[in-house]
Design a protein around this motif. Structure first.
Motif, PDB file in Angstrom:
ATOM      1  N   ARG A  17      -1.879   6.498 -13.815  1.00 46.35           N
ATOM      2  CA  ARG A  17      -1.884   7.084 -12.477  1.00 46.35           C
ATOM      3  C   ARG A  17      -0.468   7.173 -11.925  1.00 46.35           C
ATOM      4  O   ARG A  17      -0.057   8.205 -11.361  1.00 46.35           O
ATOM      5  CB  ARG A  17      -2.777   6.235 -11.579  1.00 46.35           C
ATOM      6  N   GLU A  18       0.311   6.104 -12.082  1.00 52.10           N
ATOM      7  CA  GLU A  18       1.667   6.101 -11.559  1.00 52.10           C
ATOM      8  C   GLU A  18       2.560   7.089 -12.307  1.00 52.10           C
ATOM      9  O   GLU A  18       3.421   7.750 -11.713  1.00 52.10           O
ATOM     10  CB  GLU A  18       2.256   4.692 -11.623  1.00 52.10           C
ATOM     11  N   ALA A  19       2.365   7.179 -13.637  1.00 50.26           N
ATOM     12  CA  ALA A  19       3.155   8.137 -14.412  1.00 50.26           C
ATOM     13  C   ALA A  19       2.867   9.568 -13.969  1.00 50.26           C
ATOM     14  O   ALA A  19       3.780  10.407 -13.864  1.00 50.26           O
ATOM     15  CB  ALA A  19       2.858   7.967 -15.901  1.00 50.26           C
ATOM     16  N   ALA A  20       1.592   9.854 -13.689  1.00 50.35           N
ATOM     17  CA  ALA A  20       1.238  11.195 -13.216  1.00 50.35           C
ATOM     18  C   ALA A  20       1.861  11.480 -11.859  1.00 50.35           C
ATOM     19  O   ALA A  20       2.349  12.584 -11.597  1.00 50.35           O
ATOM     20  CB  ALA A  20      -0.286  11.326 -13.152  1.00 50.35           C
ATOM     21  N   LEU A  21       1.856  10.480 -10.988  1.00 45.64           N
ATOM     22  CA  LEU A  21       2.484  10.657  -9.682  1.00 45.64           C
ATOM     23  C   LEU A  21       3.975  10.934  -9.833  1.00 45.64           C
ATOM     24  O   LEU A  21       4.540  11.798  -9.150  1.00 45.64           O
ATOM     25  CB  LEU A  21       2.265   9.413  -8.811  1.00 45.64           C
ATOM     26  N   CYS A  22       4.618  10.190 -10.739  1.00 44.95           N
ATOM     27  CA  CYS A  22       6.051  10.391 -10.938  1.00 44.95           C
ATOM     28  C   CYS A  22       6.329  11.777 -11.525  1.00 44.95           C
ATOM     29  O   CYS A  22       7.268  12.472 -11.118  1.00 44.95           O
ATOM     30  CB  CYS A  22       6.612   9.317 -11.870  1.00 44.95           C
ATOM     31  N   ARG A  23       5.519  12.182 -12.467  1.00 42.52           N
ATOM     32  CA  ARG A  23       5.804  13.412 -13.196  1.00 42.52           C
ATOM     33  C   ARG A  23       5.409  14.656 -12.408  1.00 42.52           C
ATOM     34  O   ARG A  23       6.155  15.639 -12.352  1.00 42.52           O
ATOM     35  CB  ARG A  23       5.071  13.374 -14.529  1.00 42.52           C
ATOM     36  N   LEU A  24       4.192  14.585 -11.810  1.00 46.29           N
ATOM     37  CA  LEU A  24       3.680  15.780 -11.152  1.00 46.29           C
ATOM     38  C   LEU A  24       4.116  15.874  -9.696  1.00 46.29           C
ATOM     39  O   LEU A  24       4.419  16.961  -9.196  1.00 46.29           O
ATOM     40  CB  LEU A  24       2.152  15.808 -11.239  1.00 46.29           C
ATOM     41  N   ALA A  58       3.631  15.702  -0.019  1.00 52.12           N
ATOM     42  CA  ALA A  58       2.401  14.962   0.244  1.00 52.12           C
ATOM     43  C   ALA A  58       1.203  15.598  -0.410  1.00 52.12           C
ATOM     44  O   ALA A  58       0.337  14.918  -0.959  1.00 52.12           O
ATOM     45  CB  ALA A  58       2.195  14.841   1.746  1.00 52.12           C
ATOM     46  N   ALA A  59       1.130  16.888  -0.377  1.00 52.34           N
ATOM     47  CA  ALA A  59      -0.047  17.568  -0.928  1.00 52.34           C
ATOM     48  C   ALA A  59      -0.182  17.307  -2.416  1.00 52.34           C
ATOM     49  O   ALA A  59      -1.275  17.042  -2.923  1.00 52.34           O
ATOM     50  CB  ALA A  59       0.047  19.063  -0.643  1.00 52.34           C
ATOM     51  N   ARG A  63      -3.126  15.207  -4.267  1.00 46.73           N
ATOM     52  CA  ARG A  63      -3.959  15.830  -5.293  1.00 46.73           C
ATOM     53  C   ARG A  63      -4.062  14.937  -6.531  1.00 46.73           C
ATOM     54  O   ARG A  63      -5.137  14.763  -7.097  1.00 46.73           O
ATOM     55  CB  ARG A  63      -3.366  17.186  -5.685  1.00 46.73           C
ATOM     56  N   VAL A  64      -2.943  14.299  -6.916  1.00 49.60           N
ATOM     57  CA  VAL A  64      -2.962  13.398  -8.079  1.00 49.60           C
ATOM     58  C   VAL A  64      -3.812  12.166  -7.780  1.00 49.60           C
ATOM     59  O   VAL A  64      -4.611  11.720  -8.609  1.00 49.60           O
ATOM     60  CB  VAL A  64      -1.527  12.996  -8.460  1.00 49.60           C
ATOM     61  N   ARG A  65      -3.642  11.605  -6.574  1.00 50.99           N
ATOM     62  CA  ARG A  65      -4.432  10.418  -6.219  1.00 50.99           C
ATOM     63  C   ARG A  65      -5.925  10.739  -6.202  1.00 50.99           C
ATOM     64  O   ARG A  65      -6.755   9.935  -6.630  1.00 50.99           O
ATOM     65  CB  ARG A  65      -3.988   9.884  -4.856  1.00 50.99           C
ATOM     66  N   ALA A  66      -6.263  11.869  -5.674  1.00 52.50           N
ATOM     67  CA  ALA A  66      -7.677  12.260  -5.638  1.00 52.50           C
ATOM     68  C   ALA A  66      -8.236  12.427  -7.046  1.00 52.50           C
ATOM     69  O   ALA A  66      -9.391  12.080  -7.327  1.00 52.50           O
ATOM     70  CB  ALA A  66      -7.835  13.553  -4.845  1.00 52.50           C
ATOM     71  N   LEU A  67      -7.407  12.983  -7.943  1.00 48.90           N
ATOM     72  CA  LEU A  67      -7.852  13.176  -9.318  1.00 48.90           C
ATOM     73  C   LEU A  67      -8.157  11.840  -9.995  1.00 48.90           C
ATOM     74  O   LEU A  67      -9.121  11.718 -10.760  1.00 48.90           O
ATOM     75  CB  LEU A  67      -6.754  13.935 -10.089  1.00 48.90           C
ATOM     76  N   ARG A  71     -11.606   6.863 -11.301  1.00 49.66           N
ATOM     77  CA  ARG A  71     -11.232   5.914 -12.360  1.00 49.66           C
ATOM     78  C   ARG A  71     -10.497   4.707 -11.773  1.00 49.66           C
ATOM     79  O   ARG A  71     -10.682   3.579 -12.228  1.00 49.66           O
ATOM     80  CB  ARG A  71     -10.341   6.614 -13.391  1.00 49.66           C
ATOM     81  N   TRP A  72      -9.652   4.948 -10.786  1.00 50.42           N
ATOM     82  CA  TRP A  72      -8.908   3.846 -10.169  1.00 50.42           C
ATOM     83  C   TRP A  72      -9.844   2.885  -9.452  1.00 50.42           C
ATOM     84  O   TRP A  72      -9.724   1.661  -9.580  1.00 50.42           O
ATOM     85  CB  TRP A  72      -7.872   4.434  -9.226  1.00 50.42           C
ATOM     86  N   ALA A  73     -10.836   3.419  -8.735  1.00 50.18           N
ATOM     87  CA  ALA A  73     -11.811   2.568  -8.049  1.00 50.18           C
ATOM     88  C   ALA A  73     -12.638   1.778  -9.053  1.00 50.18           C
ATOM     89  O   ALA A  73     -12.918   0.578  -8.859  1.00 50.18           O
ATOM     90  CB  ALA A  73     -12.706   3.419  -7.152  1.00 50.18           C
ATOM     91  N   ALA A  74     -13.042   2.429 -10.144  1.00 46.74           N
ATOM     92  CA  ALA A  74     -13.841   1.740 -11.162  1.00 46.74           C
ATOM     93  C   ALA A  74     -13.026   0.641 -11.843  1.00 46.74           C
ATOM     94  O   ALA A  74     -13.542  -0.455 -12.128  1.00 46.74           O
ATOM     95  CB  ALA A  74     -14.348   2.750 -12.195  1.00 46.74           C
ATOM     96  N   ALA A  75     -11.748   0.922 -12.114  1.00 42.50           N
ATOM     97  CA  ALA A  75     -10.897  -0.074 -12.773  1.00 42.50           C
ATOM     98  C   ALA A  75     -10.691  -1.297 -11.879  1.00 42.50           C
ATOM     99  O   ALA A  75     -10.751  -2.442 -12.345  1.00 42.50           O
ATOM    100  CB  ALA A  75      -9.550   0.552 -13.129  1.00 42.50           C
TER     101      ALA A  75
END
Length: 648
Positions: A17-24, A58-59, A63-67, A71-75
């Protein structure tokens, strides 16, 4: 998610999740030598990412956090359940450390990165620096939130438990990396060896079938102060209060690293920390014990600790009265019932059983080894081999000597089974009084042999010191060593130490009286066998006489006893020809010591001449003994052997 790898899967989702936030969202590209050179693109990204400059778009971030939200809640939910009921070593350690979900998340992330190089590459990427391959405080704060970061603060459970360390190398707070202790990583991989940073001498004692354990509730927070008896009995008292818990038994740690290792080892194992000390705790130790609030801690000491040295925790004092090994102890250590003649404390039994390796035939030698080294230079070991047949005493004196043996041999029956109070102690102290050569040393040896114990003859020249306080220190060493191994302490010429106190006319008199007072107190607390021998009973302080279990008066032997001593003085294999023991016993009124010296002198003279031992050699030897004593033989004493002395 599988129960055994929940914490690793949680970390993977967090890093993905963090890598996606950094990259995207932040637009950080993978690149070589990240963080080593700051170029224009780095400056632009930094300006876009800083909160004061509106941060990343922010948008895109939302969008990445929502995606990743499902999985984040389940983890996170799975990790919370793992913390509550997981059985792998990391889950047990997390619960033993008293971690909440934020602390468990920080621990899971740090540990997962520690065990996998690919995760370390991801961490370096999300932190945009190849030098930062462990989670920093800033990235923990960003990924897991403020509560997880606070779980890594000084004094927080992750730190006081020693599971995670935050490198304080002088770098800014944001880039201080969080590292997991190698001992914890090894535990996650199934290795259960002790932390090498533990204080030397620290050991773990497991209840049967247990390697890890969970605390049982609030009662574990109570600090136990255990004192009295011997060390092994105190350990047993702690184990009885925590019957299913391992014990981490350690001397007082002497370094910060050793304290951290102690906390870590106990946290990983769910163990009770048992700190053993012989003196009051210093301020540093008290503070360290107070910090281990998530652990059950006990402090073991021979005597009560001064109140001012007790750590600032809710405490419960436990006094251990009886330290003698019972049937259960013997069965556990030696696989047998207690043998007759051995009255060992639990600590003595533990040490002796370790040397004997559970072999009952090796136990006597192991018991003898208990005290031998401690008495080196202060006492001489006498191998007690002679028995009752070698001792010539009138019946009343022999009966008293046998009573001394019985008092020691049957003390468990009287004091434990029958409930008599051992006042002042369960030890046995005997006084042998009489002229030199009347058999006092031999009697002590016979008593020791009957009990199956070694006799240690105290060397007064090594004990008595001209320096103030040194004599008491030497005596304390002797009594402490004697308590560590069953033996008989023999003080010959005892009036030199146990003499009467005098009026104080000088500093010397005062310190001499202090020595006597110390001995009086020490004899009262001594649980072994001590024999005091003196030529003059009237020279012994009356206070000692009141503490004597048995007093045996030795006198010069009568004619019948002298005859028996002469007979015993010549071994059966010695070449003896026509030695008239009746004449010797009737004519020479001497002590047993003189008789044995004469017999030995005659044997050496015969051996040198290459002849048998005859009356001539014996009479010559007796004459030499008379000269030593300053006694001139009369013609009436020598009678028909007078001519022997006139010839060469």
């Amino acid at each position: 998610m599988g129960d055994g790898v929940t914490w690793e899967e949680f970390a993977d989702v967090a890093l993905q999740r963090e890598a996606a936030l950094c990259r995207l969202a932040a637009g950080v590209p993978p690149r070589d030598y990240a963080g080593l050179v700051v170029d224009d693109a780095d400056v632009s990204r930094a300006l876009r990412s800083l909160p004061g400059l509106d941060g990343p778009p922010a948008a895109e971030a939302e969008r990445v956090r929502a995606l990743f939200a499902p999985r984040w809640a389940a983890a996170r939910a799975a990790l919370a359940e793992w913390l509550r009921a997981g059985l792998d070593p990391l889950a047990l350690a997390a619960r033993n450390a008293g971690l909440g979900p934020p602390g468990a998340e920080a621990l899971a992330l740090a540990c997962a990165v520690e065990v996998e190089p690919q995760r370390q590459r991801l961490v370096a990427y999300v932190q945009d620096s190849v030098r930062l391959d462990r989670p920093t405080l800033a990235v923990v704060d960003r990924i897991l939130g403020r509560e997880a970061t606070l779980a890594l603060a000084p004094g927080a459970p992750l730190r006081t438990s020693g599971l995670v360390d935050v490198r304080d190398d002088g770098s800014p707070w944001a880039v201080r990396m969080c590292t997991v202790a190698p001992r914890l990583v090894w535990a996650t991989r199934g290795h259960h060896g002790c932390d090498p940073a533990l204080q030397p001498g620290a050991t773990v004692r497991h209840p049967r079938g247990a390697t890890f354990h969970l605390p049982s509730g609030d009662s574990d927070a109570v600090l136990l102060l255990v004192h009295g008896a011997d060390a092994e009995s105190r350990r047993r008292a702690v184990a009885e209060r925590h019957p299913a818990r391992p014990l981490l038994v350690t001397p007082v740690p002497t370094s910060t690293e050793a304290w951290a290792a102690t906390a870590r080892e106990a946290t990983i194992r769910g163990a009770v920390v048992l700190v053993e000390t012989d003196s009051a705790l210093d301020e540093r130790t008290a503070v360290q014990v107070a910090r281990l609030r998530h652990l059950a801690v006990a402090i073991s000491s021979p005597r009560e600790l001064p109140l001012e040295s007790v750590p600032a925790r809710r405490a419960l004092e436990v006094a251990v009265r009886d330290g003698e090994a019972d049937e259960q102890d013997w069965r556990e250590r030696m696989g047998s019932e207690p043998p007759d003649g051995f009255h060992l404390s639990r600590e003595q039994l533990r040490l002796a059983a370790g040397v004997a390796h559970g072999d009952a035939s090796r136990l006597p030698a192991a018991v003898r080894r208990l005290a031998g080294g401690h008495l080196e230079g202060l006492a001489t070991r006498v191998h007690a081999q002679r028995g009752w047949a070698d001792l010539v005493l009138p019946f009343p004196q022999e009966r008293l000597l046998r009573e001394l043996v019985v008092r020691y041999r049957r003390r468990r029956t009287v004091f434990t089974d029958w409930g008599f109070r051992p006042i002042p102690s369960s030890g046995v102290v005997g006084l042998f009084a009489g002229p030199s050569g009347t058999g006092k040393t031999l009697a002590a040896e016979v008593a020791a042999a009957e009990l199956g114990l070694d006799l240690y003859k105290v060397d007064l020249s090594a004990v008595v010191s001209k320096y103030i306080g040194e004599t008491e220190k030497n005596l304390e060493r002797i009594f402490t060593a004697a308590a560590a191994g069953d033996l008989v302490l023999f003080f010959d010429e005892a009036d030199a130490l146990f003499g009467k106190r005098s009026e104080v006319g000088s500093a010397h008199d005062r310190y001499a009286n202090i020595e006597v007072a110390y001995l009086l107190q020490r004899l009262e607390s001594f649980d072994g066998v001590a024999v005091l021998a003196t030529n003059l009973q009237r020279n012994v302080d009356e206070a000692f006489l009141r503490r004597m279990s048995v007093v045996v008066s030795f006198a010069a032997p009568d004619e019948e006893q002298r005859r028996r001593i002469w007979q015993l003085s010549f071994p059966p294999q010695a070449p003896v020809e026509a030695v008239d023991v009746d004449f010797l016993a009737h004519q020479f009124t001497v002590t047993g010591g003189t008789i044995r010296n004469a017999a030995l002198g005659a044997a050496f003279a015969a051996a040198e001449a290459g002849t048998a031992i005859t009356m001539e050699t014996v009479v010559r030897a007796m004459q030499r003994e008379f000269l030593k004593l300053g006694h001139l033989s009369t013609e009436a004493e020598l009678e028909r052997y007078l001519d022997v002395l006139r010839t060469r």
